[in-house]
Design an enzyme around this catalytic site. Structure first.
Site, PDB file in Angstrom:
ATOM      1  N   HIS A 164      -7.253 -19.785 -11.634  1.00 54.18           N
ATOM      2  CA  HIS A 164      -8.343 -20.135 -10.715  1.00 54.18           C
ATOM      3  C   HIS A 164      -8.862 -18.878 -10.028  1.00 54.18           C
ATOM      4  O   HIS A 164     -10.086 -18.647  -9.955  1.00 54.18           O
ATOM      5  CB  HIS A 164      -7.822 -21.144  -9.693  1.00 54.18           C
ATOM      6  CG  HIS A 164      -8.803 -21.521  -8.628  1.00 54.18           C
ATOM      7  ND1 HIS A 164      -9.548 -22.686  -8.669  1.00 54.18           N
ATOM      8  CD2 HIS A 164      -9.163 -20.896  -7.475  1.00 54.18           C
ATOM      9  CE1 HIS A 164     -10.325 -22.753  -7.601  1.00 54.18           C
ATOM     10  NE2 HIS A 164     -10.100 -21.675  -6.853  1.00 54.18           N
ATOM     11  N   GLU A 165      -7.955 -18.060  -9.516  1.00 56.37           N
ATOM     12  CA  GLU A 165      -8.376 -16.845  -8.808  1.00 56.37           C
ATOM     13  C   GLU A 165      -8.947 -15.796  -9.773  1.00 56.37           C
ATOM     14  O   GLU A 165      -9.896 -15.086  -9.428  1.00 56.37           O
ATOM     15  CB  GLU A 165      -7.190 -16.260  -8.025  1.00 56.37           C
ATOM     16  CG  GLU A 165      -6.625 -17.182  -6.960  1.00 56.37           C
ATOM     17  CD  GLU A 165      -7.677 -17.655  -5.966  1.00 56.37           C
ATOM     18  OE1 GLU A 165      -8.646 -16.907  -5.722  1.00 56.37           O
ATOM     19  OE2 GLU A 165      -7.547 -18.780  -5.452  1.00 56.37           O
ATOM     20  N   HIS A 168     -12.520 -16.617 -10.349  1.00 55.79           N
ATOM     21  CA  HIS A 168     -13.372 -16.143  -9.251  1.00 55.79           C
ATOM     22  C   HIS A 168     -13.754 -14.678  -9.457  1.00 55.79           C
ATOM     23  O   HIS A 168     -14.902 -14.284  -9.214  1.00 55.79           O
ATOM     24  CB  HIS A 168     -12.633 -16.303  -7.919  1.00 55.79           C
ATOM     25  CG  HIS A 168     -12.739 -17.668  -7.313  1.00 55.79           C
ATOM     26  ND1 HIS A 168     -13.934 -18.353  -7.216  1.00 55.79           N
ATOM     27  CD2 HIS A 168     -11.803 -18.479  -6.758  1.00 55.79           C
ATOM     28  CE1 HIS A 168     -13.729 -19.525  -6.624  1.00 55.79           C
ATOM     29  NE2 HIS A 168     -12.437 -19.626  -6.346  1.00 55.79           N
ATOM     30  N   GLU A 263     -15.970 -23.332  -6.382  1.00 55.86           N
ATOM     31  CA  GLU A 263     -14.604 -23.843  -6.497  1.00 55.86           C
ATOM     32  C   GLU A 263     -14.463 -24.738  -7.719  1.00 55.86           C
ATOM     33  O   GLU A 263     -13.460 -24.678  -8.437  1.00 55.86           O
ATOM     34  CB  GLU A 263     -14.219 -24.600  -5.221  1.00 55.86           C
ATOM     35  CG  GLU A 263     -14.030 -23.728  -3.997  1.00 55.86           C
ATOM     36  CD  GLU A 263     -13.008 -22.630  -4.216  1.00 55.86           C
ATOM     37  OE1 GLU A 263     -11.953 -22.903  -4.816  1.00 55.86           O
ATOM     38  OE2 GLU A 263     -13.272 -21.494  -3.792  1.00 55.86           O
TER      39      GLU A 263
END
Length: 397
Positions: A164-165, A168, A263
């Protein structure tokens, strides 16, 4: 710009984000205009509204380069020192493979499998379950994970959070959100400055003008002041306050719009990296309502996997709800939702409390005995049998 797949959604989102970011930057000039209105009213208190609007516009043109330079300097300072400021607030420290082999290997394997440059890895000593990515260029990129997250999640779930990070970082979300937070901070700073300037002014009822609290005096002026001019000053102040409030609200809305849309894309990017939607779902369910970082500012919480801080009726919530994120993963990634999850430590604690409570109900405490306990029964004598009538010193009488 139509979007049909993950990558076209990312490209479309970037285009819209740049437009929103430009609009966010323009709010600085709205605040400068509002400040110019307040300044003109302070300098000339007996003019019509048209006078204030015209001169404030001229002031805005004159102050335009200075406002731009000030905002640019603010951004440059944040560009070089934002990571140091975040580390100072959160207490995150860089870790090596030798210090955290499990976490380091999970991140390294993800990066190698996708050909992604590995960011720095930081660990934050906190029982909260959260993680966030920061950095404005390849040398600054870093992912910070809390010790609570490392203890509560299994390897697949941690890998999903790291994915997830990483998404980003890959999508440019980190740079955009850091810049958005910086510009929103500029808007908030100048908004508060001008609002304080306004509250420092008071309407002089005797003279029909505006004066600062430091320069108020008891001297009265003539009563033949220009009522039309006084009314113009009041309207100019009302417009200035409305612009300040509007600029602050819009800066928050733009910042939240940037965060919420990204997100969902980061969740999808994590599934693309790990090929495991269930791991992302269970990670979100475990993190749900357990991600509060006690000493972190709102700007740091906006960068996290989940931000449990909610605004009025969720209007200012920076993240979509966990339910909506899980629903998207179930619908589009084929995952399975187990529902809200309890951590093993919480389950063990609940079971222990329940066992103690039930044991207390089944086995009542023994009644007090002996001459000093208030009981009417005689105290037990060592060596006495339960059925014998004789004690060690002869028969009982």
């Amino acid at each position: 710009m139509a979007a049909y797949g993950l990558y076209t959604h990312i490209a479309s989102n970037k285009f819209r984000s740049m437009l929103l970011l430009a609009g966010l930057f323009l709010l600085i000039y709205v605040l400068v205009f509002a400040g110019a209105l307040v300044g003109e009213v302070f300098a000339n208190s007996d003019r019509p509204l048209n006078y204030y609007l015209t001169h404030a516009s001229r002031d805005l043109v004159a102050a335009f380069p200075y406002a731009t330079i000030a905002a640019a300097v603010w951004i440059v300072i944040a560009y070089f020192f934002h990571q140091n400021m975040i580390d100072a607030v959160t207490g995150g420290e860089s870790v090596t493979r030798q210090q955290e082999p499990r976490l380091y290997n999970l991140l390294e394997n993800l990066c190698i499998s996708r050909g992604i440059p590995m960011p720095k890895l930081k660990l934050m000593d906190s029982p909260a379950l959260n993680a966030f990515a920061t950095g404005l260029n390849r040398r600054q990129y870093s992912i910070t994970v809390t010790t609570g997250l490392l203890q509560a999640l299994n390897d697949q779930e941690i890998e999903a959070v790291l994915g997830h990070e990483l998404t980003h970082i890959r999508n440019g979300d980190v740079q955009l959100m850091v810049v958005a937070v910086i510009i929103a901070g500029v808007v908030g700073f100048f908004g508060e400055l001008f609002f304080r300037m306004f509250t420092n002014l008071s309407w002089n009822s005797s003279g029909g003008g505006w004066s600062s609290s430091s320069s108020r005096s008891s001297s009265s002026s003539s009563s033949d002041h220009d009522s039309k001019g006084g009314g113009g000053a009041v309207l100019a102040i009302v417009i200035a306050v409305a612009l300040i409030v509007l600029a602050w609200l819009l800066s928050q809305v733009v910042k939240l719009a940037l965060s919420r849309s990204r997100e969902l894309l980061a969740d999808a990017g994590s599934v693309e990296l790990t090929k495991n939607p269930d791991a992302m779902i269970t990670a979100l369910r475990k993190i749900e309502n357990r991600g509060e970082l006690p000493g972190a500012t709102s700007a740091v919480m906006e960068l996290c996997v989940d931000n449990p801080r909610e605004g009025f009726a969720d209007l200012f919530a920076t993240h979509p709800s966990v339910d909506s994120r899980v629903k998207a993963l179930v619908q589009f990634a084929g995952g399975h939702d187990p529902g809200p999850l309890a951590l093993p430590s919480e389950t063990a604690s609940d079971q222990t409390d329940a066992a103690e409570e039930s044991a207390g109900e089944r086995i009542p405490p023994p009644p007090p005995r002996g001459p000093w306990s208030g009981s009417s029964e005689p105290a037990a004598i060592p060596g006495a049998g339960s059925t014998s009538s004789n004690g060690p010193w002869g028969p009982h009488r």
